[in-house]
Every structure is written in structure tokens, then in C-alpha cells.
Design a protein around this motif. Structure first.
Motif, PDB file in Angstrom:
ATOM      1  N   UNK A  32      -2.125  22.202   2.018  1.00  0.00           N
ATOM      2  CA  UNK A  32      -2.181  21.336   3.197  1.00  0.00           C
ATOM      3  C   UNK A  32      -3.635  21.064   3.575  1.00  0.00           C
ATOM      4  N   UNK A  33      -4.489  22.089   3.457  1.00  0.00           N
ATOM      5  CA  UNK A  33      -5.910  21.912   3.725  1.00  0.00           C
ATOM      6  C   UNK A  33      -6.529  20.936   2.725  1.00  0.00           C
ATOM      7  N   UNK A  34      -6.124  21.017   1.465  1.00  0.00           N
ATOM      8  CA  UNK A  34      -6.622  20.063   0.462  1.00  0.00           C
ATOM      9  C   UNK A  34      -6.209  18.646   0.832  1.00  0.00           C
ATOM     10  N   UNK A  35      -4.977  18.479   1.284  1.00  0.00           N
ATOM     11  CA  UNK A  35      -4.516  17.161   1.715  1.00  0.00           C
ATOM     12  C   UNK A  35      -5.328  16.668   2.904  1.00  0.00           C
ATOM     13  N   UNK A  86      -2.799  20.724  -6.575  1.00  0.00           N
ATOM     14  CA  UNK A  86      -4.223  20.857  -6.297  1.00  0.00           C
ATOM     15  C   UNK A  86      -5.042  19.916  -7.170  1.00  0.00           C
ATOM     16  N   UNK A  87      -4.611  19.723  -8.411  1.00  0.00           N
ATOM     17  CA  UNK A  87      -5.321  18.814  -9.317  1.00  0.00           C
ATOM     18  C   UNK A  87      -5.281  17.383  -8.787  1.00  0.00           C
ATOM     19  N   UNK A  88      -4.133  16.970  -8.277  1.00  0.00           N
ATOM     20  CA  UNK A  88      -3.994  15.608  -7.743  1.00  0.00           C
ATOM     21  C   UNK A  88      -4.816  15.439  -6.467  1.00  0.00           C
ATOM     22  N   UNK A  89      -4.649  16.363  -5.529  1.00  0.00           N
ATOM     23  CA  UNK A  89      -5.409  16.285  -4.278  1.00  0.00           C
ATOM     24  C   UNK A  89      -6.908  16.360  -4.542  1.00  0.00           C
ATOM     25  N   UNK A  90      -7.300  17.260  -5.436  1.00  0.00           N
ATOM     26  CA  UNK A  90      -8.722  17.423  -5.724  1.00  0.00           C
ATOM     27  C   UNK A  90      -9.343  16.171  -6.321  1.00  0.00           C
ATOM     28  N   UNK A 119      -1.596   7.487   4.038  1.00  0.00           N
ATOM     29  CA  UNK A 119      -0.195   7.638   4.427  1.00  0.00           C
ATOM     30  C   UNK A 119       0.578   8.486   3.420  1.00  0.00           C
ATOM     31  N   UNK A 120       0.405   8.210   2.138  1.00  0.00           N
ATOM     32  CA  UNK A 120       1.126   8.962   1.108  1.00  0.00           C
ATOM     33  C   UNK A 120       0.695  10.428   1.087  1.00  0.00           C
ATOM     34  N   UNK A 121      -0.586  10.666   1.302  1.00  0.00           N
ATOM     35  CA  UNK A 121      -1.074  12.044   1.343  1.00  0.00           C
ATOM     36  C   UNK A 121      -0.464  12.805   2.520  1.00  0.00           C
ATOM     37  N   UNK A 122      -0.357  12.137   3.671  1.00  0.00           N
ATOM     38  CA  UNK A 122       0.242  12.782   4.849  1.00  0.00           C
ATOM     39  C   UNK A 122       1.714  13.092   4.628  1.00  0.00           C
ATOM     40  N   UNK A 123       2.413  12.245   3.896  1.00  0.00           N
ATOM     41  CA  UNK A 123       3.828  12.514   3.592  1.00  0.00           C
ATOM     42  C   UNK A 123       3.957  13.795   2.782  1.00  0.00           C
ATOM     43  N   UNK A 124       3.104  13.937   1.777  1.00  0.00           N
ATOM     44  CA  UNK A 124       3.170  15.159   0.969  1.00  0.00           C
ATOM     45  C   UNK A 124       2.712  16.386   1.755  1.00  0.00           C
ATOM     46  N   UNK A 125       1.752  16.205   2.664  1.00  0.00           N
ATOM     47  CA  UNK A 125       1.340  17.324   3.510  1.00  0.00           C
ATOM     48  C   UNK A 125       2.500  17.778   4.388  1.00  0.00           C
ATOM     49  N   UNK A 157      12.839  15.025  -1.013  1.00  0.00           N
ATOM     50  CA  UNK A 157      12.849  13.944  -0.032  1.00  0.00           C
ATOM     51  C   UNK A 157      11.450  13.360   0.139  1.00  0.00           C
ATOM     52  N   UNK A 158      10.443  14.225   0.135  1.00  0.00           N
ATOM     53  CA  UNK A 158       9.079  13.728   0.310  1.00  0.00           C
ATOM     54  C   UNK A 158       8.654  12.835  -0.851  1.00  0.00           C
ATOM     55  N   UNK A 159       9.016  13.211  -2.076  1.00  0.00           N
ATOM     56  CA  UNK A 159       8.677  12.381  -3.232  1.00  0.00           C
ATOM     57  C   UNK A 159       9.408  11.045  -3.184  1.00  0.00           C
ATOM     58  N   UNK A 160      10.645  11.068  -2.735  1.00  0.00           N
ATOM     59  CA  UNK A 160      11.405   9.819  -2.614  1.00  0.00           C
ATOM     60  C   UNK A 160      10.777   8.908  -1.568  1.00  0.00           C
TER      61      UNK A 160
END
Length: 248
Positions: free
Chosen positions: A5-8, A162-166, A203-209, A225-228
Motif C-alpha cells: 500500500x505504501x508503494x502504491x 512490487x515490481x509493477x508499482x516500483x 485512479x487504477x493505482x488507488x483501486x489496487x491499493x 473484484x479489484x482487478x475486474x
């Protein structure tokens, strides 16, 4: 876990500065530097320091790990590969040489990918913005896709996230490099479509967070649900991008 969540949050902070920096006047430059890219780099470095501290310990129950988290610790697949390489006698120098070679191939391939992408976009009659936000973006995400799939296959889901967020947090740091090389203010040259895509990324990052915090268990079409929600929002955003590009 809270570390992800911190990475996001770092990604959102960096992208927020991108939006703000794009609104500054383009003559606000000194020593080949502008406020936006400098602040982005500072935020990224501070984020790395906070993530490093959070990785050691957090003042939360079980260091911020969720009850249904993966069984083995984050990064276990990487450590396993290191141990396997050590048993096989693969030296650090050899690994570094392979990594450097692969990085150079990726760098050179990126140049050809960008140039061939321009030609392909012209041939199919698609604007550079739309092509870059869809086809080219998918192509340049293949390295993350490869490492992510490998991490997931090894049961290291946190490393994949982490790889994606990073990667998303680091890419805006390249605005600093672009500013230093060109000597011009880069962010104020952003178009409406660029700001639009940056807002979509936030927006997409916040959804995954939110998904990391609430951890929904329901699955739809083998997706959380978050991925959808992210998939639907992305498709809607692409439609909006076509509308913006057409209006411009």
C-alpha cells in the motif's frame, strides 16, 4: 500488506507531481533543472527509504502483514534462485554480466520498438497518442509481465505487485534525465491526453491499493473484484482517450 500500500502511495504521489508540474510555466528552469522533475526524484528517493524501513519493521500487528497473506515471505523466490545459482557455481560477476547484457538488449530494442511503432501507427491510421497508450504500452510492459508471471508461478505474489508499482514509480524520474539532456522544461509540454492518462494511472493505482486493504475474496472470471474494476476502468478510459484525441 501495508508495504505494498505504501508503494502504491509513492506511485500516486509521484504521478500527482507530474500533473502539478505540467501546469508550471516552461520558463521556470535553472541549471537545466525544473521543480517538477526534481520533486519527483526526491519523492522517489524518500519513498525508497520509507519502503526500506517498512520492509524491516512496522509498528503494526505482524509488521503490517494480512492474515491471509502468502505463506512464504516476500522475495523468497529471489532468494531461492540465488541459492540455486550458488549451488551451480554461478558467480556474481557472471550474473552481473548477464544482467547488463540483457539490459543493453532491452535498451536497444526500445529504440527500434519506438521507431517501428511510429511507422506502424502511421500505416494503420492511429494517432501516436492512442497507439502509445495501447499497443506500445502493452509491448513495453512485456518485461514486467515476464517477471510478474515468474513471481506468481513461484508463489511470490508480493514481489509481482512490487515490481509493477516500483516500475510505475520510477518511470517519471526519467523526466529529470530528459530535462537535463534537453535543457528545456519537459513537463509543461504535456498534452491534455498525457494529463488524462496520468489521472487514469492514479485512479487504477488507488483501486489496487483499496484491494490490498480490503482484500475481497470474491472472484469473477477468475479475477478479483479489484482487478475486474481496473479492467473496466481501463477500457472506459481508452474510450475517453479516443474522444479526447478526436476532439483535439
Amino acid at each position: 500488506p501495508l508495504v505494498l500500500v505504501l508503494e502504491a502511495a509513492v506511485v500516486v504521489a509521484v504521478l500527482g507531481v507530474v500533473v502539478a508540474g505540467a501546469q508550471l510555466p516552461d520558463n521556470l528552469i535553472a541549471l537545466r533543472l525544473t521543480p517538477g522533475p526534481v520533486l519527483i526524484t526526491v519523492l522517489w528517493v524518500v519513498g525508497l527509504l520509507l519502503l526500506r524501513r517498512a520492509g524491516r519493521s512496522l509498528p503494526w500487528h505482524e509488521s503490517g502483514e494480512a492474515p491471509d497473506n502468502q505463506e512464504r515471505p516476500r522475495g523468497h523466490s529471489r532468494r531461492k534462485r540465488e541459492q540455486d545459482a550458488t549451488r551451480k557455481g554461478t558467480s556474481t560477476a557472471k550474473s552481473a554480466a548477464i544482467f547488463t547484457g540483457a539490459a543493453l538488449v532491452t535498451l536497444v530494442s526500445g529504440v527500434f520498438l519506438e521507431r517501428s511503432g511510429d511507422v506502424l501507427a502511421d500505416h494503420i491510421g492511429l494517432s501516436g497518442v492512442l497507439f502509445g497508450a495501447t499497443v506500445l504500452a502493452a509491448a513495453t510492459s512485456l518485461p514486467e509481465l515476464s517477471t510478474g508471471l515468474t513471481s506468481v508461478r513461484n508463489g511470490d505474489y508480493q514481489l509481482a505487485m512490487s515490481d509493477i508499482f516500483g516500475g510505475n514509480a520510477f518511470l517519471p524520474v526519467l523526466f529529470l534525465v530528459a530535462t537535463l539532456l534537453s535543457g528545456k522544461s519537459v513537463l509543461p509540454q504535456a498534452h491534455a491526453t498525457d494529463i488524462y492518462l496520468t489521472a487514469v494511472a492514479i485512479l487504477l493505482t488507488l483501486v489496487y491499493a483499496a484491494g490490498l486493504l480490503f482484500r475481497p475474496q470474491r472472484r469473477v472470471a477468475r479475477m478479483g473484484i479489484d482487478s475486474l474494476v481496473v479492467l473496466v476502468l481501463y477500457l472506459v478510459a481508452v474510450v475517453g482517450l479516443f474522444a479526447i484525441a478526436k476532439a483535439g
